[in-house]
Design a protein around this motif. Structure first.
Motif, PDB file in Angstrom:
ATOM      1  N   UNK A  19      31.141 -15.352 -18.991  1.00 60.08           N
ATOM      2  CA  UNK A  19      30.598 -14.011 -19.172  1.00 60.08           C
ATOM      3  C   UNK A  19      31.305 -13.086 -18.196  1.00 60.08           C
ATOM      4  N   UNK A  20      31.777 -11.952 -18.683  1.00 55.65           N
ATOM      5  CA  UNK A  20      32.507 -11.027 -17.820  1.00 55.65           C
ATOM      6  C   UNK A  20      32.153  -9.599 -18.177  1.00 55.65           C
ATOM      7  N   UNK A  21      32.421  -8.687 -17.258  1.00 55.62           N
ATOM      8  CA  UNK A  21      32.191  -7.287 -17.572  1.00 55.62           C
ATOM      9  C   UNK A  21      31.932  -6.433 -16.353  1.00 55.62           C
ATOM     10  N   UNK A  22      31.709  -5.168 -16.627  1.00 57.74           N
ATOM     11  CA  UNK A  22      31.322  -4.199 -15.608  1.00 57.74           C
ATOM     12  C   UNK A  22      29.805  -4.089 -15.674  1.00 57.74           C
ATOM     13  N   UNK A  23      29.121  -4.641 -14.659  1.00 57.52           N
ATOM     14  CA  UNK A  23      27.667  -4.718 -14.694  1.00 57.52           C
ATOM     15  C   UNK A  23      26.991  -3.475 -14.126  1.00 57.52           C
ATOM     16  N   UNK A  24      27.745  -2.614 -13.473  1.00 56.48           N
ATOM     17  CA  UNK A  24      27.172  -1.430 -12.830  1.00 56.48           C
ATOM     18  C   UNK A  24      26.060  -1.795 -11.842  1.00 56.48           C
ATOM     19  N   UNK A  25      26.027  -3.025 -11.417  1.00 52.75           N
ATOM     20  CA  UNK A  25      25.141  -3.494 -10.353  1.00 52.75           C
ATOM     21  C   UNK A  25      25.938  -4.378  -9.416  1.00 52.75           C
ATOM     22  N   UNK A  26      25.508  -4.416  -8.163  1.00 47.77           N
ATOM     23  CA  UNK A  26      26.191  -5.193  -7.147  1.00 47.77           C
ATOM     24  C   UNK A  26      25.805  -6.668  -7.262  1.00 47.77           C
TER      25      UNK A  26
END
Length: 300
Positions: free
Chosen positions: A217-224
């Motif tokens: 699973x990959x991506x820009x989560x916009x969370x730290x």
């Protein structure tokens, strides 16, 4: 062999190693940051990315952006001495911009294929995959609508998935771009929590059906990496020593929960500095067997 989930966190793009039949392969995630063509699509709000728009987005600027991204991906391949077998991408307008990207001279050698679906996002930005068909044998793909119960009409990026085999071993890839922090981090948190919950359910279902599947699973989560959406809802756990021996079968491992700026083995860390804090908002999560942890230099 016990299956675990490893989480690797970076900002703009991430590079990680997965292993099939004891052979390492590079996978990556890259936020292409508003890769729009120059044409006005009446179905989406892309007016700013046109020659007469606010950004005065001309063909010259578009080609320059493609060239810059070509250089980044080629340099990464040069360091690793091979092209990534899978690249998850976000913030793309359509399939055409990806076709233009993989047609750049230095990327033609990878012979990338595209896995893309149009999302209902109002701005028209999507997520997608580039993959090398010579290594990853695609068996199927799908897009999954993000469900936010409190907002049944919420329009955002879909989750894009694809599955197949690498050297005969089953792999399942998922790329996502979680809802932004628009309106404030706390006020918008429930949207990202919903995304984390949905992805965790997908991962659990896959591994319950076939524990041998390697889920990436990959991506820009916009969370730290230390936000509750990642540590509690998604279930990524870590400790200061970077050990994984105490994890339970369905746990995820997050080596950056306490040390998000470490470079572990094949992992390349790129971070964005914000006032008072270093944050890592983009992630790669994988469910490799223990050999991958050795490749990454972790202590199991």
């Amino acid at each position: 062999m016990r299956k675990l989930v490893l989480i690797l966190s970076v900002m703009v793009f991430a590079v990680a190693t997965v292993v099939a039949q004891d052979k390492p392969y590079m996978v990556a995630f890259y936020n292409l940051e508003n890769l729009f063509d120059v044409y006005d699509d009446p179905e989406i709000h892309d007016e700013e990315f046109t020659p007469n728009g606010i950004k005065q987005w001309t063909e010259t600027k578009y080609q320059k952006k493609l060239s810059n991204m070509e250089r980044v991906l080629f340099d990464m391949a040069a360091i690793q001495k091979d092209y990534p077998i899978v690249i998850g991408v976000s913030e793309i307008e359509n399939r055409t911009v990806l076709e233009d990207l993989i047609s750049q001279p230095k990327l033609k050698g990878a012979n990338y294929r595209i896995c893309h679906y149009d999302s209902p996002d109002a701005r028209g930005v999507d997520v997608a995959f580039l993959y090398r068909a010579d290594v990853f044998k695609l068996e199927g793909s799908d897009n999954i609508k993000l469900v936010v119960e409190e907002l049944p009409d919420f329009r955002t990026r879909d989750l894009v998935t694809m599955w197949g085999t690498i050297d005969g071993e089953p792999f399942y890839f998922l790329v996502s771009h979680w809802p932004s922090r628009l309106g404030g981090k706390e006020a918008s948190q429930f949207k990202r929590d919903a995304c984390a919950k949905q992805i965790r359910e997908i991962k659990d279902s896959l591994l319950n059906e076939n524990p041998a599947t390697k889920v990436v699973v990959m991506g820009d989560f916009n969370d730290d990496a230390t936000d509750a959406s990642v540590t509690d809802i998604l279930g990524a756990k870590g400790d200061k020593k970077g050990k994984i021996k105490d994890l339970q079968p369905n746990d995820m491992y997050n080596p950056f929960e306490n040390n998000a700026d470490k470079n572990l083995g094949k992992l390349r860390i790129i971070q964005e500095s914000v006032p008072g804090k270093e944050v890592t908002l983009a992630h790669i999560i994988a469910s490799p067997d223990e050999i991958i942890y050795h490749k990454l230099g972790l202590d199991p």
